[in-house]
Scaffold this motif. Sequence first.
Motif, PDB file in Angstrom:
ATOM      1  N   TYR A 123      62.682  13.932  58.834  1.00 44.29           N
ATOM      2  CA  TYR A 123      61.388  13.941  58.146  1.00 44.29           C
ATOM      3  C   TYR A 123      60.974  15.381  57.812  1.00 44.29           C
ATOM      4  CZ  TYR A 123      59.772  14.796  62.923  1.00 44.29           C
ATOM      5  OH  TYR A 123      59.622  15.312  64.184  1.00 44.29           O
ATOM      6  N   GLU A 124      61.386  16.351  58.646  1.00 43.26           N
ATOM      7  CA  GLU A 124      61.068  17.756  58.336  1.00 43.26           C
ATOM      8  C   GLU A 124      61.713  18.213  57.026  1.00 43.26           C
ATOM      9  OE1 GLU A 124      61.171  17.704  62.964  1.00 43.26           O
ATOM     10  OE2 GLU A 124      62.399  16.875  61.326  1.00 43.26           O
ATOM     11  N   ASP A 125      62.866  17.638  56.689  1.00 47.38           N
ATOM     12  CA  ASP A 125      63.492  17.958  55.405  1.00 47.38           C
ATOM     13  C   ASP A 125      62.596  17.513  54.249  1.00 47.38           C
ATOM     14  OD1 ASP A 125      65.830  18.983  56.628  1.00 47.38           O
ATOM     15  OD2 ASP A 125      66.690  16.971  56.782  1.00 47.38           O
ATOM     16  N   ILE A 126      61.947  16.366  54.429  1.00 44.18           N
ATOM     17  CA  ILE A 126      61.023  15.876  53.399  1.00 44.18           C
ATOM     18  C   ILE A 126      59.800  16.785  53.313  1.00 44.18           C
ATOM     19  CG2 ILE A 126      59.661  13.923  52.604  1.00 44.18           C
ATOM     20  CD1 ILE A 126      62.692  13.439  52.591  1.00 44.18           C
ATOM     21  N   TYR A 127      59.270  17.189  54.467  1.00 44.72           N
ATOM     22  CA  TYR A 127      58.168  18.160  54.443  1.00 44.72           C
ATOM     23  C   TYR A 127      58.565  19.379  53.610  1.00 44.72           C
ATOM     24  CZ  TYR A 127      56.330  15.849  58.759  1.00 44.72           C
ATOM     25  OH  TYR A 127      55.860  14.967  59.689  1.00 44.72           O
ATOM     26  N   SER A 128      59.748  19.916  53.895  1.00 43.68           N
ATOM     27  CA  SER A 128      60.193  21.133  53.213  1.00 43.68           C
ATOM     28  C   SER A 128      60.316  20.933  51.710  1.00 43.68           C
ATOM     29  CB  SER A 128      61.536  21.608  53.783  1.00 43.68           C
ATOM     30  OG  SER A 128      61.357  22.336  54.965  1.00 43.68           O
ATOM     31  N   GLU A 129      60.878  19.798  51.305  1.00 43.37           N
ATOM     32  CA  GLU A 129      61.015  19.524  49.875  1.00 43.37           C
ATOM     33  C   GLU A 129      59.648  19.458  49.200  1.00 43.37           C
ATOM     34  OE1 GLU A 129      65.218  16.987  50.088  1.00 43.37           O
ATOM     35  OE2 GLU A 129      63.334  15.957  49.623  1.00 43.37           O
ATOM     36  N   MET A 130      58.691  18.839  49.870  1.00 46.03           N
ATOM     37  CA  MET A 130      57.352  18.736  49.303  1.00 46.03           C
ATOM     38  C   MET A 130      56.672  20.106  49.232  1.00 46.03           C
ATOM     39  SD  MET A 130      55.966  15.244  51.130  1.00 46.03           S
ATOM     40  CE  MET A 130      54.429  15.217  50.184  1.00 46.03           C
ATOM     41  N   ILE A 131      56.838  20.916  50.278  1.00 46.08           N
ATOM     42  CA  ILE A 131      56.266  22.268  50.275  1.00 46.08           C
ATOM     43  C   ILE A 131      56.845  23.088  49.128  1.00 46.08           C
ATOM     44  CG2 ILE A 131      56.196  24.439  51.559  1.00 46.08           C
ATOM     45  CD1 ILE A 131      56.121  22.661  54.139  1.00 46.08           C
ATOM     46  N   GLU A 132      58.151  23.003  48.954  1.00 43.13           N
ATOM     47  CA  GLU A 132      58.819  23.774  47.907  1.00 43.13           C
ATOM     48  C   GLU A 132      58.328  23.372  46.522  1.00 43.13           C
ATOM     49  OE1 GLU A 132      63.371  24.818  46.389  1.00 43.13           O
ATOM     50  OE2 GLU A 132      63.050  23.494  48.102  1.00 43.13           O
ATOM     51  N   ARG A 133      58.006  22.093  46.341  1.00 41.84           N
ATOM     52  CA  ARG A 133      57.530  21.605  45.045  1.00 41.84           C
ATOM     53  C   ARG A 133      56.019  21.791  44.873  1.00 41.84           C
ATOM     54  NH1 ARG A 133      61.249  17.145  46.172  1.00 41.84           N
ATOM     55  NH2 ARG A 133      59.482  15.941  46.952  1.00 41.84           N
ATOM     56  N   GLY A 134      55.367  22.331  45.881  1.00 41.80           N
ATOM     57  CA  GLY A 134      53.919  22.514  45.800  1.00 41.80           C
ATOM     58  C   GLY A 134      53.139  21.242  46.012  1.00 41.80           C
ATOM     59  N   GLN A 135      53.750  20.243  46.622  1.00 44.31           N
ATOM     60  CA  GLN A 135      53.106  18.945  46.837  1.00 44.31           C
ATOM     61  C   GLN A 135      52.434  18.816  48.201  1.00 44.31           C
ATOM     62  OE1 GLN A 135      56.502  16.396  46.287  1.00 44.31           O
ATOM     63  NE2 GLN A 135      56.131  16.156  44.095  1.00 44.31           N
ATOM     64  N   LEU A 136      52.664  19.777  49.088  1.00 49.39           N
ATOM     65  CA  LEU A 136      52.149  19.661  50.445  1.00 49.39           C
ATOM     66  C   LEU A 136      51.793  21.037  50.988  1.00 49.39           C
ATOM     67  CD1 LEU A 136      51.726  17.651  52.876  1.00 49.39           C
ATOM     68  CD2 LEU A 136      54.022  18.319  53.632  1.00 49.39           C
ATOM     69  N   ALA A 137      50.590  21.170  51.506  1.00 50.63           N
ATOM     70  CA  ALA A 137      50.162  22.403  52.168  1.00 50.63           C
ATOM     71  C   ALA A 137      50.292  22.200  53.674  1.00 50.63           C
ATOM     72  CB  ALA A 137      48.715  22.726  51.802  1.00 50.63           C
ATOM     73  N   ALA A 138      51.118  23.021  54.305  1.00 48.47           N
ATOM     74  CA  ALA A 138      51.406  22.874  55.735  1.00 48.47           C
ATOM     75  C   ALA A 138      50.993  24.132  56.478  1.00 48.47           C
ATOM     76  CB  ALA A 138      52.895  22.602  55.950  1.00 48.47           C
ATOM     77  N   GLU A 139      50.432  23.937  57.662  1.00 52.21           N
ATOM     78  CA  GLU A 139      49.881  25.048  58.430  1.00 52.21           C
ATOM     79  C   GLU A 139      50.389  25.001  59.864  1.00 52.21           C
ATOM     80  OE1 GLU A 139      45.425  26.831  59.541  1.00 52.21           O
ATOM     81  OE2 GLU A 139      45.664  25.227  58.071  1.00 52.21           O
ATOM     82  N   VAL A 140      50.543  26.177  60.449  1.00 53.85           N
ATOM     83  CA  VAL A 140      50.953  26.303  61.841  1.00 53.85           C
ATOM     84  C   VAL A 140      49.790  25.947  62.764  1.00 53.85           C
ATOM     85  CG1 VAL A 140      51.560  27.965  63.646  1.00 53.85           C
ATOM     86  CG2 VAL A 140      52.721  28.046  61.435  1.00 53.85           C
ATOM     87  N   ALA A 141      50.071  25.116  63.750  1.00 58.42           N
ATOM     88  CA  ALA A 141      49.189  24.946  64.903  1.00 58.42           C
ATOM     89  C   ALA A 141      49.971  25.503  66.089  1.00 58.42           C
ATOM     90  CB  ALA A 141      48.839  23.478  65.109  1.00 58.42           C
ATOM     91  N   ASP A 142      49.688  26.728  66.457  1.00 60.37           N
ATOM     92  CA  ASP A 142      50.505  27.410  67.466  1.00 60.37           C
ATOM     93  C   ASP A 142      50.183  26.870  68.854  1.00 60.37           C
ATOM     94  OD1 ASP A 142      51.841  29.316  69.157  1.00 60.37           O
ATOM     95  OD2 ASP A 142      51.891  30.663  67.446  1.00 60.37           O
ATOM     96  N   VAL A 143      51.182  26.304  69.498  1.00 60.88           N
ATOM     97  CA  VAL A 143      51.003  25.715  70.830  1.00 60.88           C
ATOM     98  C   VAL A 143      51.694  26.556  71.895  1.00 60.88           C
ATOM     99  CG1 VAL A 143      50.732  23.387  69.897  1.00 60.88           C
ATOM    100  CG2 VAL A 143      53.017  24.185  70.563  1.00 60.88           C
ATOM    101  N   SER A 144      52.011  27.793  71.567  1.00 59.31           N
ATOM    102  CA  SER A 144      52.648  28.678  72.539  1.00 59.31           C
ATOM    103  C   SER A 144      51.786  28.782  73.790  1.00 59.31           C
ATOM    104  CB  SER A 144      52.831  30.075  71.939  1.00 59.31           C
ATOM    105  OG  SER A 144      53.549  30.010  70.732  1.00 59.31           O
ATOM    106  N   GLY A 145      52.427  28.701  74.935  1.00 55.38           N
ATOM    107  CA  GLY A 145      51.718  28.806  76.195  1.00 55.38           C
ATOM    108  C   GLY A 145      51.221  27.485  76.736  1.00 55.38           C
ATOM    109  N   LEU A 146      51.207  26.429  75.917  1.00 58.38           N
ATOM    110  CA  LEU A 146      50.816  25.108  76.391  1.00 58.38           C
ATOM    111  C   LEU A 146      52.028  24.383  76.970  1.00 58.38           C
ATOM    112  CD1 LEU A 146      48.449  23.893  73.524  1.00 58.38           C
ATOM    113  CD2 LEU A 146      47.908  25.254  75.551  1.00 58.38           C
TER     114      LEU A 146
END
Length: 243
Positions: free
Chosen positions: A197-220
Motif C-alpha cells: 500500500y505504501e507503493d500506492i501512497y508514493s505513486e499518488m504523492i508523485e502525481r500530486g494526488q496526495l499530501a502526506a505528512e510525518v507524524a514522528d513517533v520517535s521515542g514512543l
Amino acid sequence: MVEAAVILVAGVGSRLRPITDTRPKALAPVGDETILGRAVRLLLEFGVSRLILATGYREEAVRAALADLESEVLYCPNPRYDSTQNSVSLALCEDAVGGRSFFKLDGDVVFDLEVLERIAAPTSELSAGIDSGRKLDEEAMKVVVQGSAIRRFGKGVPLAESYGESIGIERVSAGASGKLFAALQTRIGEGVTNLYYEDIYSEMIERGQLAAEVADVSGLRWTEVDTFEDLEAARRLFTPPTA
C-alpha cells in the motif's frame, strides 16, 4: 476525529510457526493480550467506532477472538491472501470504510496509545507514523522527507536518503479516502497485485494526488513482530514487570 480503523491481518506469518499454524500472527500473545487484542483495545480507547479487519489466513480465529466485542466489527476477506500483497487486502475494505477517515494498521505492530494520538494530530490528507531514531536496515519501509512532507515511501529508498522508518500505522482523512481506494482499484484493475500500500501512497504523492505528512513517533513505544526474536523483544517491551 478518526472514525474507523482498518487492521490488516490477512497474512500467514510463516516465520512464527508453530504459533501461526492455527492463527494469524496478530493473535500471537504479548503479555496478557494478543497483538490484535491490544490494538483493538487502544483503538476503542482512542474513540474509533468502526473496526474493519482485512482477513485471509485463518479468518475464523480472528472472528472467534473478537466475537464478544460490543463495538461494530466488519470483516473483509481477501481470498487471494497467499498470492497478493497488502494493497489488495486494503482495497477490499473500501465499502466498509465508506468514505470515513480511518487509521490503517498493519496487524503485527505493538504500540502505545500515544502513537495513535501522535498520528492523528497532523491535518494533512495522510499522516504516517515515522520513527526517525531507529537504526534502519534494507528491509525497513523507509521514507524520504522534505520539511514535514513525505515525498516517497519504499523499502528501496537508499539508507542515506531516508528520514526514518514507517511503522505501519497511518491516518487517512475522509477527503483522501476515496482517492486512495480509487488508486488502489486502478492498479488492481491493471493486474498489478504485488504492490505494498505504501507503493500506492508514493505513486499518488508523485502525481500530486496526495499530501502526506510525518507524524514522528520517535521515542514512543512500538515494535513490529515478524520473527521469534521480534516477538521476544515485544514481550520485553510491553510485559509489565512482576512484583
